[in-house]
Design a protein around this motif. Structure first.
Motif, PDB file in Angstrom:
ATOM      1  N   GLU A 153       5.347   7.810   1.354  1.00  0.00           N
ATOM      2  CA  GLU A 153       5.528   6.695   2.274  1.00  0.00           C
ATOM      3  C   GLU A 153       4.896   5.422   1.733  1.00  0.00           C
ATOM      4  O   GLU A 153       3.817   5.443   1.167  1.00  0.00           O
ATOM      5  N   ASP A 154       5.613   4.311   1.918  1.00  0.00           N
ATOM      6  CA  ASP A 154       5.090   2.998   1.549  1.00  0.00           C
ATOM      7  C   ASP A 154       4.557   2.323   2.801  1.00  0.00           C
ATOM      8  O   ASP A 154       5.191   2.372   3.858  1.00  0.00           O
ATOM      9  N   TYR A 155       3.411   1.735   2.671  1.00  0.00           N
ATOM     10  CA  TYR A 155       2.827   0.967   3.759  1.00  0.00           C
ATOM     11  C   TYR A 155       2.635  -0.447   3.249  1.00  0.00           C
ATOM     12  O   TYR A 155       2.053  -0.657   2.198  1.00  0.00           O
ATOM     13  N   ASN A 156       3.117  -1.416   4.004  1.00  0.00           N
ATOM     14  CA  ASN A 156       2.956  -2.810   3.628  1.00  0.00           C
ATOM     15  C   ASN A 156       2.350  -3.578   4.790  1.00  0.00           C
ATOM     16  O   ASN A 156       2.639  -3.287   5.945  1.00  0.00           O
ATOM     17  N   ILE A 157       1.509  -4.534   4.447  1.00  0.00           N
ATOM     18  CA  ILE A 157       0.944  -5.438   5.449  1.00  0.00           C
ATOM     19  C   ILE A 157       1.509  -6.799   5.135  1.00  0.00           C
ATOM     20  O   ILE A 157       1.239  -7.372   4.067  1.00  0.00           O
ATOM     21  N   ASN A 158       2.321  -7.321   6.024  1.00  0.00           N
ATOM     22  CA  ASN A 158       2.923  -8.647   5.858  1.00  0.00           C
ATOM     23  C   ASN A 158       2.270  -9.599   6.844  1.00  0.00           C
ATOM     24  O   ASN A 158       2.312  -9.369   8.052  1.00  0.00           O
ATOM     25  N   ILE A 159       1.692 -10.664   6.320  1.00  0.00           N
ATOM     26  CA  ILE A 159       1.000 -11.645   7.160  1.00  0.00           C
ATOM     27  C   ILE A 159       1.676 -12.994   6.965  1.00  0.00           C
ATOM     28  O   ILE A 159       1.778 -13.487   5.841  1.00  0.00           O
ATOM     29  N   VAL A 160       2.149 -13.570   8.060  1.00  0.00           N
ATOM     30  CA  VAL A 160       2.792 -14.884   8.018  1.00  0.00           C
ATOM     31  C   VAL A 160       1.990 -15.806   8.925  1.00  0.00           C
ATOM     32  O   VAL A 160       1.723 -15.480  10.077  1.00  0.00           O
ATOM     33  N   ILE A 161       1.634 -16.973   8.394  1.00  0.00           N
ATOM     34  CA  ILE A 161       0.814 -17.925   9.142  1.00  0.00           C
ATOM     35  C   ILE A 161       1.564 -19.259   9.193  1.00  0.00           C
ATOM     36  O   ILE A 161       1.976 -19.794   8.152  1.00  0.00           O
ATOM     37  N   TYR A 162       1.732 -19.772  10.400  1.00  0.00           N
ATOM     38  CA  TYR A 162       2.394 -21.072  10.571  1.00  0.00           C
ATOM     39  C   TYR A 162       1.388 -22.167  10.320  1.00  0.00           C
ATOM     40  O   TYR A 162       0.291 -22.180  10.868  1.00  0.00           O
ATOM     41  N   ASN A 163       1.768 -23.109   9.462  1.00  0.00           N
ATOM     42  CA  ASN A 163       0.885 -24.223   9.117  1.00  0.00           C
ATOM     43  C   ASN A 163       1.635 -25.527   9.388  1.00  0.00           C
ATOM     44  O   ASN A 163       2.002 -26.245   8.484  1.00  0.00           O
ATOM     45  N   GLY A 164       1.861 -25.788  10.657  1.00  0.00           N
ATOM     46  CA  GLY A 164       2.647 -26.978  10.979  1.00  0.00           C
ATOM     47  C   GLY A 164       1.985 -27.891  11.955  1.00  0.00           C
ATOM     48  O   GLY A 164       0.903 -27.774  12.392  1.00  0.00           O
ATOM     49  N   CYS A 200       0.846  -1.191   0.000  1.00  0.00           N
ATOM     50  CA  CYS A 200       0.000   0.000   0.000  1.00  0.00           C
ATOM     51  C   CYS A 200       0.884   1.244   0.000  1.00  0.00           C
ATOM     52  O   CYS A 200       2.040   1.194   0.423  1.00  0.00           O
ATOM     53  N   THR A 201       0.331   2.345  -0.464  1.00  0.00           N
ATOM     54  CA  THR A 201       1.039   3.624  -0.408  1.00  0.00           C
ATOM     55  C   THR A 201       0.098   4.698   0.114  1.00  0.00           C
ATOM     56  O   THR A 201      -1.117   4.598  -0.014  1.00  0.00           O
ATOM     57  N   ASN A 202       0.721   5.714   0.692  1.00  0.00           N
ATOM     58  CA  ASN A 202      -0.011   6.888   1.160  1.00  0.00           C
ATOM     59  C   ASN A 202      -0.149   7.810  -0.047  1.00  0.00           C
ATOM     60  O   ASN A 202       0.851   8.224  -0.619  1.00  0.00           O
ATOM     61  N   ILE A 203      -1.371   8.142  -0.443  1.00  0.00           N
ATOM     62  CA  ILE A 203      -1.567   8.943  -1.649  1.00  0.00           C
ATOM     63  C   ILE A 203      -1.139  10.394  -1.458  1.00  0.00           C
ATOM     64  O   ILE A 203      -0.962  11.122  -2.414  1.00  0.00           O
ATOM     65  N   PHE A 204      -0.949  10.834  -0.214  1.00  0.00           N
ATOM     66  CA  PHE A 204      -0.559  12.208   0.048  1.00  0.00           C
ATOM     67  C   PHE A 204       0.946  12.381   0.192  1.00  0.00           C
ATOM     68  O   PHE A 204       1.444  13.489   0.252  1.00  0.00           O
TER      69      PHE A 204
END
Length: 163
Positions: A152-163, A145-149
């Motif tokens: 700045e870069d905005y990122n959402i990082n989601i890590v899910i453990y599947n063990g 994601c980015t701030n349109i004004f």
């Protein structure tokens, strides 16, 4: 001649007073604009951090529930694929979940045709892309994601453990 000098001095004093008044007004306007800019940026940051926490929590929750359901049925995932801002899981029994971006800056999480979670991000934030994959026992998503004004870069990082 003295009357002329007094008028001349009076004119100079008026001009100097006007310049000083204009300088003070300009200085106050500039300070106000800087404070408004900082306030707007902080507001956008705070909104984004709230949205980010909600998205991460809910996406993790629903993916984890789906994976646990598959494990309890001894039905491993047939495939997990992300392309063109859409991520799909499909199991051997044909059940599917989808995570994708709609045009109006909305992130949608569906199981079959039921919307489990939907979040529209703040108007100041634009979702650029959704990618994901799996590596070992981990499933990950990255929402850029980015701030349109601003820059700045905005990122959402989601890590899910599947063990």
């Amino acid at each position: 001649m003295k009357k002329l000098n007094r008028r001349g001095y009076m004119t100079v004093e008026i001009i100097i007073a006007s310049v000083i008044a204009f300088s003070i007004a300009f200085f106050l306007m500039e300070i106000t604009m800087k404070l408004v800019d900082v306030t707007d940026n902080e507001y956008a940051d705070t909104n984004f951090m709230t949205d980010k926490a909600l998205v991460m929590t809910n996406v993790k929750k629903y993916v984890k529930e789906y994976l646990d359901e598959l494990k309890s049925n001894n039905d491993p995932i047939m495939y997990f694929k992300c392309q063109q801002n859409k991520c799909d899981f499909e199991s051997n029994d044909g059940s599917m979940i989808h995570l994708y971006i709609e045009k109006d800056n909305t992130l949608i999480f569906k199981k079959e045709e039921d919307i489990l979670y939907s979040k529209t991000l703040d108007n100041g934030i634009k979702i650029n892309s959704l990618t994901g994959g799996n590596k070992g026992n981990y499933i990950y998503f990255q929402i850029k994601c980015t701030n349109i004004f601003g820059d700045e870069d905005y990122n959402i990082n989601i890590v899910i453990y599947n063990g």
